[in-house]
Design an enzyme around this catalytic site. Structure first.
Site, PDB file in Angstrom:
ATOM      1  N   HIS A   1       0.826  -1.205   0.000  1.00 22.32           N
ATOM      2  CA  HIS A   1       0.000   0.000   0.000  1.00 22.32           C
ATOM      3  C   HIS A   1       0.862   1.258   0.000  1.00 22.32           C
ATOM      4  O   HIS A   1       0.468   2.287  -0.567  1.00 22.32           O
ATOM      5  CB  HIS A   1      -0.950  -0.017   1.194  1.00 22.32           C
ATOM      6  CG  HIS A   1      -2.167  -0.846   0.946  1.00 22.32           C
ATOM      7  ND1 HIS A   1      -3.017  -1.270   1.940  1.00 22.32           N
ATOM      8  CD2 HIS A   1      -2.691  -1.318  -0.214  1.00 22.32           C
ATOM      9  CE1 HIS A   1      -3.999  -1.978   1.403  1.00 22.32           C
ATOM     10  NE2 HIS A   1      -3.826  -2.013   0.117  1.00 22.32           N
TER      11      HIS A   1
ATOM     12  N   GLU B   1      -1.782 -21.634 -17.701  1.00 17.54           N
ATOM     13  CA  GLU B   1      -0.595 -21.390 -16.884  1.00 17.54           C
ATOM     14  C   GLU B   1       0.161 -22.668 -16.536  1.00 17.54           C
ATOM     15  O   GLU B   1       1.120 -22.625 -15.764  1.00 17.54           O
ATOM     16  CB  GLU B   1      -0.966 -20.618 -15.614  1.00 17.54           C
ATOM     17  CG  GLU B   1      -2.137 -21.174 -14.842  1.00 17.54           C
ATOM     18  CD  GLU B   1      -2.616 -20.233 -13.753  1.00 17.54           C
ATOM     19  OE1 GLU B   1      -1.845 -19.367 -13.301  1.00 17.54           O
ATOM     20  OE2 GLU B   1      -3.789 -20.363 -13.346  1.00 17.54           O
TER      21      GLU B   1
ATOM     22  N   CYS C   1      -1.524 -12.103 -19.005  1.00 14.81           N
ATOM     23  CA  CYS C   1      -1.749 -11.335 -17.772  1.00 14.81           C
ATOM     24  C   CYS C   1      -0.617 -11.469 -16.761  1.00 14.81           C
ATOM     25  O   CYS C   1      -0.745 -11.010 -15.634  1.00 14.81           O
ATOM     26  CB  CYS C   1      -3.082 -11.730 -17.126  1.00 14.81           C
ATOM     27  SG  CYS C   1      -3.132 -13.411 -16.509  1.00 14.81           S
TER      28      CYS C   1
END
Length: 564
Positions: A184, A425, A496
């Site tokens: 954060h 994946e 992604c």
């Protein structure tokens, strides 16, 4: 000169301000009146909650508000209070000790997670612990320092709430020993558009307050007491970057090559605040919403309604843009105390992702029902992780159909034509992509795990990082095969993983026919500019050229020629 990891781009020149994190020493002693201690905990949490609410009211940046709001949600978690209360009763100890022990356990749990995004959530818990204990010990939180000149904050670890209290007109950059790309604190630095560098060991002892610093957030470089030539060079670059930012903001909202070939640039997110950052950076949509964060922040299975509200908020925030939500990917490095996951010798090859969901069917159905209900509020797609066989894909779809029938019976609306796709994946999914493409609406190639499973290298193992490469010929062949089979079956294919923002791979992905790339939001606008510099018709031979090369080094050097 020091080299760290840049987590927020930009350049800055200013004097260092070295700060020490406020440590609180907690004593443990036996108590007889455990009820009274429990009441002290409740009161301290309530006071901390009021402090945060008052603090949030002073913030103007929405990114910062949402991050501090995350801490508020943790403080309001009744299960956390219950856990602390039980510790007091079971051990007959004082409230401060119970808070210290329970929150330290959560901090340790998150810090040990190999997944960098999740491990950084420990910082928020440290912030909460500091706030609550300061309240109990009747000490005040360190106030923002009065600054009369520009400075670069230097600390072992920078807590989010501390960053937001600083005078942002005077603080021009951040340096810390600890942190992560998705912490954060890093998100706040990016929202402030100020450079931040992490990973500098013992930085608080190596640098002194008032040292003149020049920092490069892109390269992770810290120059101490630079000479006039370097300062002049930095100043020229800073002015060029200011003009560059203005030009990037003027780019169109969609991404296209010079010859008008469109490729979507989407954002990877794990929370509502990430979605806000994606919108600010003109993401064309969300290519990967990591829903496991919702589970990892709870002390029990999150309810259908709780999940629904989060998914709905993200969909509304994106205002009709596509949002691909990955079903919960728990297991391996992401463990939950409240789900019985057997200990495994090799959890990365064990019960994780879709496998765990198929075993815990009721948990999966709660998750899917929340997603289906939220689909009414935007352009949602559902995506399954870790699919390795057609049987897994079919079973997952069967459970999704069960949820649809239940909602029909309850007269609860949802979008019936919702697109459902899968991640590629693991090598078996890529090799069998011709079969799987007939049974799914889209592919999304998760390069982080695809590389790991293809070359048999733990991506967290620093000794083997030279083998973990998106340029590995085997990895690129699997990506090419998957893209070809998607095209033959008329379904879109995206990438992604971290490779999506690797600039040198961009011309190859364009030539392969990749439809979209999903990455960290801050990478979108610079990559959009790069796409606009290519002509697709001039890249037609690049795929064959790369497939003829034999090593990752050769491929990387070859692709770099296209970036000049």
């Amino acid at each position: 000169m020091y080299k760290g990891t840049g987590v927020s781009r930009g350049l800055a020149i200013a004097r260092a301000l070295v700060i020490s994190n406020q440590e609180i020493s907690v004593k443990t002693y036996e108590v007889e009146d455990v009820k009274s201690e429990s009441q002290r905990v409740t009161l301290a949490f309530h006071k901390a909650k009021l402090e945060i609410e008052e603090f949030i009211s002073t913030l103007t940046n929405e990114e910062e508000k949402n991050i501090i709001n995350t801490q508020l949600m943790m403080l309001e978690d009744p299960e956390l209070l219950k856990e602390i209360d039980n510790y007091i009763k079971d051990n007959s100890v004082n409230a401060e000790s119970a808070i210290d022990k329970i929150l330290d356990a959560y901090i340790a749990m998150f810090e040990q997670m190999p997944d960098e995004y999740m491990s950084q959530r420990a910082v928020d818990i440290k912030d909460i612990k500091t706030r609550v204990l300061l309240t109990m010990t009747r000490r005040t939180r360190m106030d923002a320092i009065e600054l009369d000149h520009d400075c670069i904050i230097v600390a072992d670890e920078i807590l989010p709430s501390y960053m937001t209290q600083l005078d942002q007109t005077k603080v021009v950059g951040f340096i810390s020993s600890k942190g992560g790309v998705n912490s954060h604190s890093s998100i706040i630095a990016r929202s402030m558009q100020k450079p931040m560098i992490i990973g500098l060991k013992d930085v608080v002892t190596q640098l002194k307050t008032d040292d003149m610093l020049a920092i490069d957030g892109s390269k992770g470089m810290v120059y101490v007491n630079p000479d006039e030539a370097l300062i002049t060079d930095f100043e020229k670059q800073m002015e060029a970057m200011r003009l560059q930012r203005e030009l990037l903001r003027m780019l169109p909202d969609v991404t296209a090559t010079k010859d008008s070939h469109h490729i979507g640039l989407y954002a990877n997110i794990g929370s509502i605040e990430d979605a806000k950052y994606a919108a600010e950076n003109k993401a064309e949509g969300i290519g990967l919403f990591r829903t496991e964060f919702i589970y990892l922040n709870q002390s029990e299975l999150p309810s259908e309604q709780y999940q629904y509200e989060i998914y709905k908020s993200v969909l509304k925030l994106m205002k009709g843009k596509e949002v691909v939500i990955r079903t919960v990917d728990i297991g391996a490095d992401k463990q939950l105390d409240y789900i019985d996951i057997p200990k495994e010798d090799n959890p990365f090859l064990g019960l994780r992702g879709i496998r765990l969901c198929l075993v815990n069917k009721e948990m999966f159905k709660t998750h899917l029902r929340a997603l289906l209900r939220a689909s009414m509020h935007g352009e949602m797609k559902i995506m399954y992780p870790m699919i390795s066989s057609l049987e897994e894909l079919q079973t997952a779809n069967y459970i999704l159909e069960e949820c649809m029938l239940e909602l029909d019976e309850e007269n609860i609306p949802y979008k019936r034509n919702i697109k459902v796709g899968m991640m590629v994946e693991v090598p078996s999914a890529a090799i069998n992509s011709d079969i799987l493409a007939k049974h799914t609406d889209f592919f999304s190639i998760g390069t982080n795990d695809l590389i790991q499973y293809t070359v048999a290298v733990d991506r967290m193992n620093e000794q083997l990082l030279n083998l973990y490469s998106p340029y590995d010929p085997a990895v690129l062949r699997l990506i090419k095969l998957t893209a070809e089979n998607a095209r033959k079956n008329n379904i879109p294919v995206s990438i992604c993983g971290e490779a999506a923002s690797e600039e040198a791979l961009l011309p190859l992905f364009l030539a392969m026919g990749i439809n979209s790339l999903s990455m960290s939001a801050g990478e979108i606008l610079p990559l959009r500019k790069k796409v606009g510099e290519f002509q697709l018709k001039l890249l037609k031979t690049i795929s064959e050229e790369v497939m003829a090369l034999e090593t990752a080094g050769e491929i990387k050097n070859h692709l770099k020629k296209y970036m000049r």
